[in-house]
Design an enzyme around this catalytic site. Structure first.
Site, PDB file in Angstrom:
ATOM      1  N   CYS A 233     -15.241  11.451  16.553  1.00 47.46           N
ATOM      2  CA  CYS A 233     -16.298  11.202  16.939  1.00 47.46           C
ATOM      3  C   CYS A 233     -17.303  11.374  15.260  1.00 47.46           C
ATOM      4  CB  CYS A 233     -17.321  12.552  17.418  1.00 47.46           C
ATOM      5  SG  CYS A 233     -17.001  14.039  17.449  1.00 47.46           S
ATOM      6  N   ARG A 238     -17.169  16.336  19.312  1.00 46.24           N
ATOM      7  CA  ARG A 238     -17.248  15.957  20.991  1.00 46.24           C
ATOM      8  C   ARG A 238     -16.522  15.240  21.100  1.00 46.24           C
ATOM      9  NH1 ARG A 238     -22.410  12.227  18.932  1.00 46.24           N
ATOM     10  NH2 ARG A 238     -21.733  12.298  16.844  1.00 46.24           N
TER      11      ARG A 238
END
Lengths: 282, 101
Positions: A233, A238
């Site tokens: 990410c 994430r």
């Protein structure tokens, strides 16, 4: 690991939060959230100050991790249950981190802090005291951590999954709007990466979608189970969420999280970058 | 909060010529809801961002011009969707009133 062992419900946590051998750990991006109220008995880990080296851009090393958990009173044989805000982004990051250093029994609270709050479950301000321990970590398990050279080599060869928002993937944005710092030099994505935003794996209340829905999501994105997989990410939190979905819930083999992610890749000299909504050519 | 303006947080220091602001306040039975979550969905319904409301029930997003949906979740309240149209130059300021369930 599987969904049954890696994920616990809020009901399970309420039943077991006082059990000896169960340690609840809150990990947030907004580290003041814990101070305003947390699940009874939970300790706090600061994803940046506790888990990252203060000087080099890297994790705390094995000795630092051992010192941290010993000081916080976590034992090797404890069941560690992680939860946090931001739909468990940083809790998933910590989960991956505990796995990296070989902790045996780690679980994630499905839905994290949001689900707990939406259910109107109890939060307390009392900070628990835990006796110090003598924690021993394993050497880093690099079978779940990708570094930049192998990411470059994976272009056109492995499954590359970019879990950022479509605008970040395309190069129209460098970071989520509320996080302007730590920007890479260039926008875009790693050529041949598919874009499956982390949010597609979660329900509105922060819980994970069912395994059937998740299987369909990644199948549609072209995930080839015969190949190894790297998720990334912007800074690796994430993509920890997606790493958890793939490696732990769906039990896909050979999944790595690239924690250098776009802030590293997008600043490298000489590597290929793709712009726009399509994966691009190798 | 005596004298507080109804709506989103103060725009002091926000450059509305550069930013496309969507903000507001979440209320239930007229009272601010400080433990709600507001999700910003794009015109196709795709998740873009999420913020918890402040102690005074307020929230703010920096978005882009266009149509957006604000989806508000809170304890003991039905989820509410509000479609808003944002543009640069003036902030969208909404009150999301929740119904108790």
């Amino acid at each position: 690991m599987s969904r049954d062992t890696a994920l616990v419900t809020a009901d399970w946590v309420e039943e077991h939060l006082s059990d000896a051998g169960v340690v609840l750990v809150e990990v947030d991006e907004d580290t003041t959230a814990y101070d305003k109220g947390h699940i009874a008995g939970a300790i706090k880990l600061d994803w940046k100050n506790d888990l990252q080296d203060p000087v080099r851009r890297d994790f705390v090393n094995k000795a630092q991790f051992e010192a941290l958990l010993s000081e916080r009173g976590v034992s090797n044989d404890d069941t560690v249950v992680l939860y946090g805000g931001n739909n468990n982004w940083f809790a998933a990051y910590a989960y991956w981190y505990f796995k990296l250093y070989g902790h045996t029994d780690v679980k994630l609270l499905d839905g994290g802090r949001k689900k707990w709050e939406l259910d109107s479950r109890e939060l307390v301000e009392e900070i628990p005291t835990r006796a110090t321990t003598s924690y021993t970590a394993s050497e880093q398990d690099t079978s779940i951590r990708a570094f930049r050279d192998e990411v470059v080599e994976a272009i056109g060869v492995q499954n590359l999954i970019d879990v950022r928002s479509p605008d970040e993937f395309a190069g129209r944005l460098l970071a989520p709007a509320h996080l302007p710092q730590e920007q890479a030099q260039r926008g875009g994505h790693i050529p041949t990466a598919g874009n499956v935003p982390w949010s597609k794996a979660a329900n509105d209340d922060g819980t994970f979608r069912s395994n059937e829905e998740l299987e369909a999501l990644y199948a549609e994105a072209g995930l080839d189970r015969s190949k190894d997989t790297i998720a990334y990410c912007r800074i690796g939190e994430r993509s920890s969420h997606t790493w958890f979905v793939l490696a732990e819930l769906l039990e896909v083999s050979n999944v790595k999280n690239y924690d250098g992610s776009w802030t590293e890749y997008g600043s490298l000299i000489g590597v290929p970058v793709a712009l726009g909504d399509e994966p691009g050519e190798a | 909060m005596c004298g507080a303006t109804r709506g989103g947080p103060s725009l002091d220091g926000v450059d509305l010529e550069k930013e496309t602001v969507i903000q507001g306040i979440v209320t239930k039975e007229g009272e601010p809801v400080g433990n709600a979550y507001v999700r910003l969905l794009d015109a196709t319904g795709e998740f873009t961002a999420e913020v918890p409301t402040s102690a005074t029930g307020q929230f703010r997003f920096f978005a882009a011009p266009g149509d957006w949906t604000l989806r508000t979740l809170a304890p003991r309240a039905a989820t509410v969707d509000r479609v808003v149209s944002a543009q640069r130059g003036s902030a969208v300021d909404v009150e999301v009133a929740l119904a108790a369930v």
